[in-house]
Design an enzyme around this catalytic site. Structure first.
Site, short mmCIF file in Angstrom:
data_model
loop_
_atom_site.label_atom_id
_atom_site.label_comp_id
_atom_site.label_asym_id
_atom_site.label_seq_id
_atom_site.Cartn_x
_atom_site.Cartn_y
_atom_site.Cartn_z
N HIS A 1 0.82 -1.21 0.00
CA HIS A 1 0.00 0.00 0.00
C HIS A 1 0.86 1.26 0.00
O HIS A 1 0.69 2.15 -0.84
CB HIS A 1 -0.92 -0.01 1.22
CG HIS A 1 -1.74 1.24 1.37
ND1 HIS A 1 -3.07 1.29 1.03
CD2 HIS A 1 -1.42 2.49 1.81
CE1 HIS A 1 -3.52 2.52 1.24
NE2 HIS A 1 -2.53 3.26 1.73
N GLU A 2 1.77 1.34 0.96
CA GLU A 2 2.56 2.56 1.09
C GLU A 2 3.48 2.77 -0.11
O GLU A 2 3.69 3.91 -0.55
CB GLU A 2 3.36 2.54 2.40
CG GLU A 2 2.50 2.51 3.66
CD GLU A 2 1.57 3.71 3.82
OE1 GLU A 2 1.79 4.75 3.15
OE2 GLU A 2 0.61 3.62 4.60
N HIS B 1 1.83 4.67 -2.76
CA HIS B 1 1.93 6.13 -2.65
C HIS B 1 3.28 6.62 -3.19
O HIS B 1 3.36 7.65 -3.86
CB HIS B 1 1.79 6.57 -1.19
CG HIS B 1 0.41 6.48 -0.64
ND1 HIS B 1 -0.69 7.00 -1.28
CD2 HIS B 1 -0.06 5.92 0.51
CE1 HIS B 1 -1.78 6.77 -0.55
NE2 HIS B 1 -1.43 6.12 0.53
N HIS C 1 3.09 6.54 -6.93
CA HIS C 1 2.17 7.57 -7.44
C HIS C 1 2.97 8.86 -7.64
O HIS C 1 2.82 9.55 -8.65
CB HIS C 1 1.03 7.80 -6.44
CG HIS C 1 -0.15 8.52 -7.03
ND1 HIS C 1 -1.38 8.56 -6.41
CD2 HIS C 1 -0.29 9.23 -8.17
CE1 HIS C 1 -2.22 9.26 -7.15
NE2 HIS C 1 -1.58 9.68 -8.23
N GLU D 1 -6.19 7.72 -1.76
CA GLU D 1 -5.86 6.37 -1.28
C GLU D 1 -6.16 5.27 -2.30
O GLU D 1 -5.65 4.16 -2.18
CB GLU D 1 -6.63 6.06 0.02
CG GLU D 1 -6.25 6.93 1.21
CD GLU D 1 -4.82 6.73 1.67
OE1 GLU D 1 -4.28 5.62 1.47
OE2 GLU D 1 -4.23 7.68 2.21
N TYR E 1 -11.18 6.88 2.94
CA TYR E 1 -10.54 5.56 2.92
C TYR E 1 -11.49 4.50 2.36
O TYR E 1 -11.11 3.70 1.49
CB TYR E 1 -10.09 5.16 4.32
CG TYR E 1 -8.78 5.77 4.74
CD1 TYR E 1 -7.56 5.28 4.26
CD2 TYR E 1 -8.74 6.84 5.62
CE1 TYR E 1 -6.35 5.84 4.64
CE2 TYR E 1 -7.53 7.41 6.01
CZ TYR E 1 -6.34 6.91 5.52
OH TYR E 1 -5.15 7.46 5.89
#
Length: 670
Positions: free
Chosen positions: A460-461, A464, A467, A489, A602
């Protein structure tokens, strides 16, 4: 991985308090000159007014980010203090700049020039529109008296947010337990753990940092132990109660000065959702649907606790806050024969990180090079260069700071340290991102072993991170994750799905001792257990979203956040708070860190993430390079330079819907 010569400027994190102070003064002085010159323009145009203002953001962004980032990661108290003070000073200055009526007048003149606006490209036109809106939302259309009042409120809100965050980072709870009191914890939990002798009895130090807290709440067999640790966690930072209360009241006052009824109404105008009603309808619809799943889950969990209480000869009094993780984990183990301890043997940190980085390289057509002896803020930190997979085109670089240490930011998050943007000479500035997390460290002879949830968090992180790395925009204010807050998110949530794909897991999940890949049977059990507890887990997200709206969609700033938090938590999550006074909202950093009136995002964005995954990657193949490139070009590359709804429709080929999400958590469609 070999070393290479990176393109772009390598950032310096070795700053002294004096360096930080000098940088702040220089940035402020330079900014004043730029804004004074823009305000003096007698013939305001895009090139004479907007370009200098936006170029200032481009040029100063990385310096600002490094200075303010250090409070979260530096080992030196004087640097953390200087970083906090710098952020306070810089934020106050930015608020002051956004209150300049003379600058707003020239920005407004460009905005009102229909001929010039029509001649601009889409991103330049969006820049003017957003800049004008920013000034208006900062009160520049108000009277001088109201404008001054709003400026004072915004400065105070900035101060409150910084103090709240600092308190949360630096005030972890701490408690001592005997080995017996920690029954159920794996042996490696105790390796290297600090101990103290109390009245001749050796006790282990347990903190409220995630690697300490979560294993106890999941595996600690003694309810009293879980309750005590939960209470320590829930009673952290009492000084933050007052800070949050003041912020709530000031936000209502600011919103009403600007002509909005509530703070939520003010904030949501810039989001995909647009109105509080849209958010509340979404939350209540989700709550209703999730309750169907949750009732069955609660019945099973209750059965487990009743049996435990009967065996211990104590009366059953209900399910409490500290029971949720423990019995959810136990239920998963019993129904699907999935043991967290068994699973983590196949998730050594080194192999998981390597495997997940490989996934991103293949998906996004990139290659990563680990930098030897990098200029970083701590020895634990790794630095990587990012290049296009073919050719020698440099893309950017990122940092990984993955292990806990004292006074470090204590959750998992990504800082977009430097945005990519088009330089004035036509060249490109390269983006930089830093991931900070708190995964378990190696203990004794055992390497760092991750829970499966940790691996999903890493996916997940890093979503980011990439991105930011893969975004290409002209202006830094639209770069990477600077999209609508209720979409930001979605790209990362979509990438969590790779942590559940059997073919993907077998690429990096190997036993830390034997090197054997994770058994197919264990993967099947793990995937089968995925939706176990999905109703209760997502109801917890609904609770946080409803709490956020309860304190922010109100015309009265005197709401009691502590009472609302405790009442809503019991009602929505259906676990009792217990008989001990607590104030969990005092460490709910999202409410003071930019997610105010935005936590619903979220779950909201989870709907989009499920749609993207199911309709493209699941259908076309999770390792399909063309799908990965489409995702990179349509979702990541534009950042916030266009509406998120446009990016979604371009990638999906249609408008998004919630069918994939509901199906993904085991709900039947209407």
């Amino acid at each position: 991985m070999t070393k290479s010569t990176a393109k772009g400027t390598v950032l310096n994190f070795e700053l002294s308090p004096e360096d930080i102070a000098r940088s702040v003064d220089k940035m402020i002085a330079e900014s004043k000159l730029i804004l004074d010159k823009a305000a003096a323009e007698t013939n305001p145009t895009f090139s004479s007014v907007i370009v200098p203002l936006a170029s200032r953001e481009n040029a100063q962004g990385a310096e600002y980010s490094v200075i303010t980032f250090l409070q979260n990661v530096s080992t030196k108290k004087e640097v953390r203090d200087a970083s906090s003070e710098a952020e306070e000073k810089l934020e106050a200055f930015e608020i002051e700049l956004m209150m300049r009526e003379d600058v707003y007048k020239v920005v407004r003149a460009v905005f009102d020039n229909q001929a010039e606006m029509a001649a601009l490209g889409p991103e330049d036109r969006r820049l003017v529109e957003k800049l004008e809106e920013d000034y208006r939302r900062n009160g520049l259309a108000l009277s001088a008296e109201k404008r001054e009042k709003l400026g004072q409120i915004n400065k105070r809100l900035s101060e409150l947010g910084i103090k709240f965050s600092r308190n949360t980072n630096e005030n972890d709870g701490r408690i001592l337990f005997t080995r017996e009191e920690l029954e159920g914890l794996a042996d490696d939990y105790f390796e290297g753990r600090a101990t103290e002798v109390v009245d001749g009895v050796e006790k282990y130090v347990v903190t409220t940092k995630y690697p300490d807290l979560v294993p106890v709440m999941q595996a600690g067999k003694k309810e009293k132990t879980r309750k005590l640790l939960s209470t320590v966690n829930e009673q952290r930072c009492p000084e933050n109660i007052e800070l949050m209360q003041e912020a709530i009241a000031l936000r209502v006052e600011a919103a009403q000065l600007l002509g909005f009824k509530t703070h939520a109404e003010f904030k949501l105008k810039e989001k995909m959702a647009k109105t509080p009603k849209e958010v509340m309808d979404f939350e209540h619809d989700m709550q209703k649907r999730l309750n169907v799943l949750a009732q069955g889950e609660l019945k099973e969990i209750e059965g487990l606790k009743r049996a435990d209480n009967k065996a211990a000869g104590v009366p059953y009094e209900g399910l409490y806050l500290w029971d949720h993780r423990f019995y959810s984990t136990l239920l998963k183990e019993r129904k699907h024969n999935v043991s967290e301890d068994e699973v983590k043997q196949y998730f050594p940190m080194k192999e998981v990180t390597r495997g997940i980085l490989d996934i991103y390289q293949k998906m996004l057509s990139l290659r990563f090079i680990r930098v030897e002896n990098p200029p970083v803020w701590h020895d634990d930190v790794d630095m990587y260069e990012v290049w296009e997979a073919t050719g020698d085109t440099f893309v950017g670089h990122f940092y990984l700071d993955l292990y806990p240490r004292d006074n470090k930011y204590n959750h998992a998050a990504v800082w977009p340290i430097r945005a990519g943007y088009a330089r004035e000479d036509g060249s490109h500035e390269y983006p930089v991102a830093a991931m900070v997390a708190n995964f378990p460290k190696p203990t004794g002879s055992t390497p760092a072993l991750l829970k499966h949830d940790d691996a999903v968090t890493l996916l997940h992180e890093l979503g980011h991170v990439f991105h930011g790395i893969c975004s290409v925009t002209k202006w830094s204010r639209f770069h990477g994750t600077r999209t609508e807050g209720d979409f930001v998110e979605a790209p990362s949530q979509m990438l969590e799905n790779w942590g559940w794909e059997p073919s993907v897991l077998r690429q990096f999940a190997v036993h830390h001792k034997t090197g054997e890949p994770i058994p197919e049977d264990l993967v099947k059990r793990l995937v089968a257990a995925k939706n176990e507890g999905a109703g209760l887990f997502n109801l917890r997200q609904v609770f946080f979203g409803l709490f956020d709206m309860a304190i922010h969609d109100t015309t009265n700033g005197e709401v009691d956040s502590k009472a609302i938090y405790n009442k809503l938590r019991e009602e929505v999550t259906q676990f009792k708070n217990g008989d001990v006074e607590s104030w969990g909202m005092a460490t709910f950093g999202h409410m003071m860190g930019g997610y105010d009136a935005g936590y619903y995002g979220y779950l909201w964005s989870q709907v989009f993430s499920a749609d993207m995954f199911a309709s493209r990657f699941l259908k076309e193949g999770v390792d399909n390079p063309q799908t990965g490139l489409d995702y990179r070009h349509e979702i990541l590359l534009p950042g916030g330079s266009r509406d998120a709804s446009v990016s979604l429709e371009q990638f999906l080929g249609r408008k998004p819907n919630n069918k994939a999400f509901l199906k993904s958590i085991g709900l039947k469609l209407d």
